[in-house]
Design a protein around this motif. Structure first.
Motif, mmCIF file in Angstrom:
data_model
loop_
_atom_site.group_PDB
_atom_site.id
_atom_site.type_symbol
_atom_site.label_atom_id
_atom_site.label_comp_id
_atom_site.label_asym_id
_atom_site.label_seq_id
_atom_site.Cartn_x
_atom_site.Cartn_y
_atom_site.Cartn_z
ATOM 1 N N GLY A 1 1.712 -13.119 37.978
ATOM 2 C CA GLY A 1 1.045 -12.261 37.010
ATOM 3 C C GLY A 1 -0.052 -11.426 37.647
ATOM 4 O O GLY A 1 -0.223 -10.242 37.323
ATOM 5 N N ILE A 2 -0.799 -12.019 38.577
ATOM 6 C CA ILE A 2 -1.838 -11.274 39.290
ATOM 7 C C ILE A 2 -1.205 -10.177 40.135
ATOM 8 O O ILE A 2 -1.705 -9.042 40.182
ATOM 9 N N ILE A 3 -0.090 -10.481 40.802
ATOM 10 C CA ILE A 3 0.598 -9.473 41.615
ATOM 11 C C ILE A 3 1.090 -8.327 40.741
ATOM 12 O O ILE A 3 1.007 -7.149 41.123
ATOM 13 N N HIS A 4 1.592 -8.656 39.556
ATOM 14 C CA HIS A 4 2.048 -7.599 38.635
ATOM 15 C C HIS A 4 0.897 -6.675 38.269
ATOM 16 O O HIS A 4 1.050 -5.449 38.250
ATOM 17 N N ARG A 5 -0.258 -7.264 38.025
ATOM 18 C CA ARG A 5 -1.419 -6.432 37.683
ATOM 19 C C ARG A 5 -1.904 -5.633 38.884
ATOM 20 O O ARG A 5 -2.299 -4.467 38.754
ATOM 21 N N LEU A 6 -1.867 -6.227 40.094
ATOM 22 C CA LEU A 6 -2.249 -5.489 41.296
ATOM 23 C C LEU A 6 -1.342 -4.281 41.499
ATOM 24 O O LEU A 6 -1.803 -3.198 41.871
ATOM 25 N N SER A 7 -0.059 -4.455 41.273
ATOM 26 C CA SER A 7 0.905 -3.390 41.539
ATOM 27 C C SER A 7 0.837 -2.287 40.510
ATOM 28 O O SER A 7 0.949 -1.099 40.848
ATOM 29 N N THR A 8 0.656 -2.645 39.244
ATOM 30 C CA THR A 8 0.734 -1.648 38.169
ATOM 31 C C THR A 8 -0.632 -1.155 37.705
ATOM 32 O O THR A 8 -0.720 -0.069 37.135
ATOM 33 N N LEU B 1 -0.227 -7.853 30.169
ATOM 34 C CA LEU B 1 0.677 -8.574 31.052
ATOM 35 C C LEU B 1 1.889 -9.081 30.266
ATOM 36 O O LEU B 1 1.745 -9.548 29.129
ATOM 37 N N PRO B 2 3.086 -8.995 30.837
ATOM 38 C CA PRO B 2 4.270 -9.534 30.150
ATOM 39 C C PRO B 2 4.117 -11.028 29.853
ATOM 40 O O PRO B 2 3.443 -11.765 30.582
ATOM 41 N N GLU B 3 4.752 -11.472 28.794
ATOM 42 C CA GLU B 3 4.605 -12.854 28.350
ATOM 43 C C GLU B 3 5.168 -13.859 29.350
ATOM 44 O O GLU B 3 4.795 -15.038 29.323
ATOM 45 N N ARG B 4 6.063 -13.430 30.230
ATOM 46 C CA ARG B 4 6.668 -14.374 31.170
ATOM 47 C C ARG B 4 5.644 -14.937 32.162
ATOM 48 O O ARG B 4 5.931 -15.933 32.830
ATOM 49 N N PHE B 5 4.463 -14.335 32.254
ATOM 50 C CA PHE B 5 3.423 -14.840 33.146
ATOM 51 C C PHE B 5 2.498 -15.833 32.450
ATOM 52 O O PHE B 5 1.552 -16.316 33.065
ATOM 53 N N GLN C 1 -5.105 -14.599 29.352
ATOM 54 C CA GLN C 1 -6.445 -15.125 29.619
ATOM 55 C C GLN C 1 -6.431 -16.062 30.829
ATOM 56 O O GLN C 1 -7.364 -16.064 31.644
ATOM 57 N N THR C 2 -5.370 -16.864 30.969
ATOM 58 C CA THR C 2 -5.269 -17.778 32.103
ATOM 59 C C THR C 2 -5.176 -17.018 33.414
ATOM 60 O O THR C 2 -5.841 -17.350 34.397
ATOM 61 N N VAL C 3 -4.344 -15.981 33.432
ATOM 62 C CA VAL C 3 -4.171 -15.195 34.656
ATOM 63 C C VAL C 3 -5.475 -14.497 35.022
ATOM 64 O O VAL C 3 -5.896 -14.505 36.188
ATOM 65 N N HIS C 4 -6.140 -13.918 34.034
ATOM 66 C CA HIS C 4 -7.388 -13.195 34.289
ATOM 67 C C HIS C 4 -8.478 -14.139 34.784
ATOM 68 O O HIS C 4 -9.158 -13.860 35.788
ATOM 69 N N LYS C 5 -8.648 -15.269 34.125
ATOM 70 C CA LYS C 5 -9.711 -16.196 34.513
ATOM 71 C C LYS C 5 -9.457 -16.784 35.897
ATOM 72 O O LYS C 5 -10.397 -16.992 36.668
ATOM 73 N N ARG C 6 -8.176 -17.047 36.218
ATOM 74 C CA ARG C 6 -7.865 -17.594 37.543
ATOM 75 C C ARG C 6 -8.250 -16.593 38.630
ATOM 76 O O ARG C 6 -8.851 -16.954 39.647
#
Length: 308
Positions: free
Chosen positions: A38-45, A52-56, A60-65
């Motif tokens: 999920g972090i890589i998806h956000r870095l790329s786009t 973020l797509p639901e598959r990640f 909130q979990t991805v952002h806080k991590r």
């Protein structure tokens, strides 16, 4: 099924042993691979965390991590390990090059609240370089736009990314400052940030075989610093400096040495910048906090090393 940009099994096998297993406040972490994808998806786009797509999993979990790992240096540890493995295999070209690049800051990057960053389970905030003439300080808020590495110009808010790259176009050191900072003021912080550990015993390697930089780094302070550390360097002399030296005659001293063939290799740092800016979250700064944006760039550098 893997989507474009997700970690492959080989890449995950490299990263998994170097990631923390649990957090003392929250217990065992959620699946790291899903969150990192999920972090890589956000870095790329460069998309908003909420989009973020639901598959990640929960955004909130991805952002806080990502925010926590940017604060406590978790992104740096696997990066240093990957560099150490490459150095042990003689895969690092230690004829490095130094340069900087300006990054346009989105309007969402402004207005960060004056609050400290989150701390890790060990209770220590990450240390980041605070700019010219000052030692590293804890990555805390405050100080307005300058405190968050945002510089104002006629073009708007900008951040400057200073880096050193090896001869294979991979970042070795990263420093983030406000956009108006002169390149020469950050040369020593960038060089002091180079630290590649040894896999066995021994001190980390901090001294390259040679350094190349453009005329923006041509001054007596930088040349003295490199001579004191015994580092060969190729930095062209500025025209006004050359004219002043010639006016002094014999008192002006000898001109600095210049290896034209070595200077042609300086394009490796520009190609390293190009690799970093292929990720939209690096090419445009969306992060409000300085330490989070530095974590974004560090995570991107880690991907470049792992996928090299």
């Amino acid at each position: 099924m893997l989507s474009r940009g997700d970690l492959t099994d080989e890449e995950w096998a490299v990263l998994e042993p170097m990631l923390p297993v649990s957090n003392s406040r929250c217990g065992r972490w959620r699946d790291h691979r899903q969150v990192i994808n999920g972090i890589i998806h956000r870095l790329s786009t460069g998309c908003q965390w909420r989009n973020l797509p639901e598959r990640f999993g929960p955004w909130q979990t991805v952002h806080k991590r990502h925010r926590l790992w940017s604060a406590d240096g978790t992104w740096e540890r696997p990066l240093q390990h990957v560099q150490a493995v490459a150095d042990a295999a003689s895969d690092i070209d230690w004829h490095i090059n130094v340069d900087s690049t300006s990054v346009r800051a989105h309007q969402h990057a402004a207005g960060a609240p004056h609050v400290p960053p989150p701390v890790s389970s060990k209770g220590a905030a990450r240390k980041i370089s605070s700019g010219a003439g000052t030692p590293p300080v804890a990555a805390v808020g405050g100080g307005g736009a300058a405190g968050e590495a945002l510089g104002c110009s006629r073009g708007g808010l900008t951040t400057k990314l200073h880096l050193a790259a090896d001869g294979r176009c991979r970042p070795l050191a990263l420093v983030v400052t406000a956009g108006q900072r002169a390149d020469c003021t950050q040369f020593e912080p960038v060089m002091d940030s180079i630290r590649v550990p040894r896999l066995g015993q021994g001190r980390p390697r901090r001294r390259p075989d040679s350094v190349s930089a453009d005329r923006a780094y041509s001054n007596g302070i930088i040349r003295t610093y490199l001579r004191r550390r015994g580092i060969r360097h190729v930095i062209p002399e500025k025209r006004d400096s050359r004219a002043a030296r010639r006016r002094k005659g014999a008192r002006g001293g000898r001109p600095p040495g210049f290896d034209a063939a070595r200077y042609k290799q300086r394009n490796t740092v520009e190609r390293a910048v190009n690799k970093l800016k292929q990720f939209r979250a690096v090419a445009t700064r969306y992060d409000k906090r300085r330490y989070v944006y530095l974590g974004t760039v560090t995570a991107t550098a880690l991907l470049i090393w792992v996928r090299a």
